[in-house]
Motif scaffolding. Structure first.
Motif, PDB file in Angstrom:
ATOM      1  N   ASN A 129      -4.048  -8.524   4.137  1.00 46.26           N
ATOM      2  CA  ASN A 129      -5.350  -9.146   3.910  1.00 46.26           C
ATOM      3  C   ASN A 129      -5.368  -9.993   2.632  1.00 46.26           C
ATOM      4  O   ASN A 129      -6.243  -9.803   1.776  1.00 46.26           O
ATOM      5  CB  ASN A 129      -6.441  -8.066   3.825  1.00 46.26           C
ATOM      6  CG  ASN A 129      -6.516  -7.212   5.057  1.00 46.26           C
ATOM      7  OD1 ASN A 129      -7.169  -7.548   6.035  1.00 46.26           O
ATOM      8  ND2 ASN A 129      -5.840  -6.061   5.010  1.00 46.26           N
ATOM      9  N   TYR A 149      -2.303  -3.170   2.250  1.00 48.51           N
ATOM     10  CA  TYR A 149      -3.565  -3.877   2.459  1.00 48.51           C
ATOM     11  C   TYR A 149      -3.482  -5.304   1.925  1.00 48.51           C
ATOM     12  O   TYR A 149      -3.923  -6.255   2.579  1.00 48.51           O
ATOM     13  CB  TYR A 149      -4.707  -3.123   1.785  1.00 48.51           C
ATOM     14  CG  TYR A 149      -6.035  -3.833   1.915  1.00 48.51           C
ATOM     15  CD1 TYR A 149      -6.829  -3.648   3.042  1.00 48.51           C
ATOM     16  CD2 TYR A 149      -6.488  -4.699   0.916  1.00 48.51           C
ATOM     17  CE1 TYR A 149      -8.037  -4.313   3.178  1.00 48.51           C
ATOM     18  CE2 TYR A 149      -7.688  -5.367   1.046  1.00 48.51           C
ATOM     19  CZ  TYR A 149      -8.465  -5.167   2.179  1.00 48.51           C
ATOM     20  OH  TYR A 149      -9.661  -5.839   2.314  1.00 48.51           O
ATOM     21  N   GLU A 183      -0.390   2.148   0.424  1.00 45.26           N
ATOM     22  CA  GLU A 183      -1.576   1.679   1.131  1.00 45.26           C
ATOM     23  C   GLU A 183      -2.158   0.427   0.485  1.00 45.26           C
ATOM     24  O   GLU A 183      -2.578  -0.509   1.182  1.00 45.26           O
ATOM     25  CB  GLU A 183      -2.623   2.793   1.187  1.00 45.26           C
ATOM     26  CG  GLU A 183      -2.235   3.933   2.089  1.00 45.26           C
ATOM     27  CD  GLU A 183      -3.145   5.142   1.953  1.00 45.26           C
ATOM     28  OE1 GLU A 183      -3.141   5.985   2.865  1.00 45.26           O
ATOM     29  OE2 GLU A 183      -3.860   5.244   0.924  1.00 45.26           O
TER      30      GLU A 183
END
Length: 203
Positions: A64, A60, A56
């Motif tokens: 981002n 991310y 995760e």
């Protein structure tokens, strides 16, 4: 290993990620995956959950890259903060699932102290201290880290530590003392640049 990645490396890595370079993600993963996984595992005490948090966090970062601001610290510290936040969220989600399951039981009694609010907050606090300690050890100067690893992981006394490191016994004691002083701050200081985690706060 240096305390933090050089600022130039951080900025260049962000730019490469923003361009969608898969090789950049691979390089970032090679550099920080062990940090992320060990920190998540210390907080969650679950190998599968730590694997999931690791995926995760890097997912991310890949999606981002502009969320990282080099002015606020190193990419290493940013990745550590993301790991902490996601691990705390999983702790809270786990507690919520336990509560929901408990409400469906006929007795309605709770035997696990971690299911109430105070128990969860204590668990989060312990996990945060552990994460801080991991971060301190990974970030401290290599001579101090090597001394601590010899003394507390390989169980060497300070004389053996001095011999293994090729330094005087006084120097070995100094390194151990400084390393322990740094570790003691894990109980009083948050991770670099970290604000108190909130419920439902996004990565």
């Amino acid at each position: 290993m240096a305390k933090n990645a050089p600022p130039r490396w951080d900025r260049k890595m962000q730019q490469r990620l923003a361009r969608g370079e898969a090789a950049a993600l691979g390089e970032l993963y090679d550099r920080f995956a062990s940090l992320v996984h060990s920190q998540a595992h210390r907080m969650l005490d679950d190998e599968t959950a730590a694997d999931l948090v690791t995926r995760e966090v890097f997912g991310y970062v890949w999606e981002n890259p502009d969320a990282y601001d080099p002015k606020e610290g190193s990419m290493r510290s940013w990745v550590a903060r993301l790991t902490h936040r996601q691990s705390v969220r999983r702790l809270r989600e786990e507690s919520g699932l336990r509560e929901e399951s408990g409400l469906r039981e006929e007795s309605g009694l709770r035997d696990d102290p971690d299911e109430d609010g105070s128990g969860l907050e204590e668990r989060v606090h312990r996990a945060t201290v552990a994460a801080r300690a991991d971060y301190i050890v990974a970030s401290m100067p290599a001579p101090l880290r090597a001394a601590l690893e010899l003394a507390y992981i390989q169980r060497r006394d300070y004389r053996q530590t001095a011999a293994d490191l090729g330094v005087t016994e006084d120097e070995a004691r100094r390194r151990l003392r400084l390393g322990l002083q740094l570790l003691s701050t894990a109980h009083t200081r948050p991770l670099e640049g970290m604000s108190p985690p909130g419920y439902g706060r996004p990565l």
